[in-house]
Design a protein around this motif. Structure first.
Motif, short mmCIF file in Angstrom:
data_model
loop_
_atom_site.label_atom_id
_atom_site.label_comp_id
_atom_site.label_asym_id
_atom_site.label_seq_id
_atom_site.Cartn_x
_atom_site.Cartn_y
_atom_site.Cartn_z
N MET A 1 86.70 -37.98 56.96
CA MET A 1 85.77 -36.85 57.02
C MET A 1 84.94 -36.93 58.29
N THR A 2 84.88 -35.83 59.04
CA THR A 2 84.14 -35.79 60.29
C THR A 2 82.64 -35.65 60.02
N ARG A 3 81.85 -36.50 60.65
CA ARG A 3 80.40 -36.48 60.48
C ARG A 3 79.79 -35.67 61.61
N VAL A 4 79.08 -34.59 61.27
CA VAL A 4 78.51 -33.68 62.26
C VAL A 4 76.99 -33.69 62.16
N LEU A 5 76.33 -33.94 63.29
CA LEU A 5 74.87 -33.84 63.37
C LEU A 5 74.52 -32.51 64.03
N VAL A 6 73.78 -31.67 63.30
CA VAL A 6 73.36 -30.36 63.81
C VAL A 6 71.88 -30.43 64.16
N VAL A 7 71.56 -30.09 65.41
CA VAL A 7 70.18 -30.18 65.91
C VAL A 7 69.71 -28.80 66.32
N ILE B 1 69.34 -21.33 60.93
CA ILE B 1 70.59 -21.76 61.58
C ILE B 1 71.03 -23.11 61.01
N LEU B 2 70.08 -24.02 60.83
CA LEU B 2 70.42 -25.31 60.21
C LEU B 2 71.05 -25.10 58.84
N ARG B 3 70.45 -24.21 58.05
CA ARG B 3 70.95 -23.97 56.69
C ARG B 3 72.34 -23.34 56.74
N ALA B 4 72.52 -22.32 57.60
CA ALA B 4 73.80 -21.62 57.67
C ALA B 4 74.92 -22.56 58.13
N LEU B 5 74.63 -23.36 59.15
CA LEU B 5 75.65 -24.28 59.64
C LEU B 5 75.96 -25.37 58.61
N ARG B 6 74.93 -25.86 57.96
CA ARG B 6 75.15 -26.90 56.95
C ARG B 6 76.06 -26.38 55.84
N ILE B 7 75.79 -25.16 55.36
CA ILE B 7 76.59 -24.57 54.28
C ILE B 7 78.04 -24.37 54.74
N ASN B 8 78.21 -23.79 55.94
CA ASN B 8 79.55 -23.51 56.45
C ASN B 8 80.35 -24.79 56.69
N LEU B 9 79.71 -25.80 57.23
CA LEU B 9 80.42 -27.04 57.53
C LEU B 9 80.74 -27.83 56.27
N LEU B 10 79.82 -27.86 55.33
CA LEU B 10 80.10 -28.54 54.06
C LEU B 10 81.27 -27.86 53.35
N ALA B 11 81.32 -26.52 53.41
CA ALA B 11 82.41 -25.79 52.76
C ALA B 11 83.76 -26.12 53.37
N ASP C 1 83.60 -18.87 63.54
CA ASP C 1 85.00 -19.24 63.78
C ASP C 1 85.19 -19.77 65.20
N GLU C 2 84.49 -19.17 66.16
CA GLU C 2 84.58 -19.68 67.54
C GLU C 2 84.00 -21.08 67.62
N LEU C 3 82.85 -21.30 66.99
CA LEU C 3 82.24 -22.63 67.01
C LEU C 3 83.17 -23.65 66.38
N LEU C 4 83.79 -23.31 65.27
CA LEU C 4 84.72 -24.23 64.60
C LEU C 4 85.93 -24.53 65.50
N ALA C 5 86.40 -23.52 66.23
CA ALA C 5 87.52 -23.74 67.15
C ALA C 5 87.12 -24.69 68.26
N ARG C 6 85.89 -24.53 68.79
CA ARG C 6 85.42 -25.44 69.83
C ARG C 6 85.27 -26.87 69.28
N MET C 7 84.82 -26.97 68.03
CA MET C 7 84.69 -28.28 67.41
C MET C 7 86.05 -28.95 67.26
N ARG C 8 87.04 -28.18 66.83
CA ARG C 8 88.39 -28.73 66.71
C ARG C 8 88.91 -29.19 68.07
#
Length: 222
Positions: free
Chosen positions: A1-7, A13-23, A106-113
């Motif tokens: 599992m990839t560990r992501v730190l969101v700052v 934005i923290l809440r939205a990213l946390r929910i999307n990434l956990l999902a 989706d763009e952010l997730l693509a950049r993360m990949r």
């Protein structure tokens, strides 16, 4: 599992990213400012950092410098600063990519990949990489199909191929391919990139692998 730190200092934005990434089955930690981000990174050792630049205590570029003092963890900047100079400063400080707010998840997730793949590639040190119907052998410094490169073209290509998906700033490429005295000679880059595209891209006028980010730098897209 990839560990992501969101700052980010914006709670929504923290809440939205946390929910999307956990999902999507990431393990997520959040930090609202630069100081807590640096402490969290040191304690938790994330696999990836998503970082805003406009933090309340420490500028995001200084956070990048702080992280780069001890870790090569991939860093994606997520910022409302849209100016090229802000992007170049972040990239030169050591960021791997830059996404401007408002952003598409989706763009952010693509950049993360992409940056995760780059890290995996660097760890594995692959000897051969495919580009435009050619096979580049990084160990033997050869290219299939009888393609021959000058030493300068090879240094540019190798820098890009060893960082798939990463935006390499103009300043970084000039410093690594030439030297620190030539970091403003962007005409060198345009000339040599055109030569590489003629040799490697199926359609040099419409490149699909050796891409330009206007005013910022270049990217190898596998």
């Amino acid at each position: 599992m990839t560990r992501v730190l969101v700052v980010d200092d914006e709670p929504q934005i923290l809440r939205a990213l946390r929910i999307n990434l956990l999902a999507r089955h990431f393990e997520v930690a959040v930090a609202p400012d630069g100081g807590s981000a640096l402490r969290q990174a040191a304690d938790w050792h994330p696999d990836l950092v998503v970082l805003d630049l406009g933090l309340p205590d420490i500028d995001g570029v200084d956070v990048i410098h702080g992280l780069r003092g001890w870790t090569a963890v991939p860093i994606i900047v997520l910022s409302g600063r849209a100016g090229n100079q802000d992007k170049v400063e972040a990239l030169d400080a050591g960021a791997d990519d830059y996404v401007t707010k408002p952003f598409n998840i989706d763009e952010l997730l693509a950049r993360m990949r992409a940056v995760t793949r780059r890290t995996a590639v660097q760890d594995a040190e692959p000897a051969r990489i495919e580009i435009g119907g050619h096979t580049v052998d990084l160990a033997d410094k050869t290219i299939s199909g009888g393609v021959r490169l000058t030493p300068t073209e090879w240094r540019m290509l190798e820098l890009l191929l060893r960082n798939p998906g990463k935006l390499i700033s103009q300043r970084q490429m000039l410093a690594e391919v030439w030297d620190s005295k030539h970091t403003t000679e962007t005409n060198y880059l345009r000339q040599y990139m055109a030569q590489l595209r003629r040799k490697l891209e199926p359609d040099p006028a419409r490149p699909v692998h050796l891409l330009t980010e206007p005013g910022m730098g270049y990217r190898f897209q596998p």
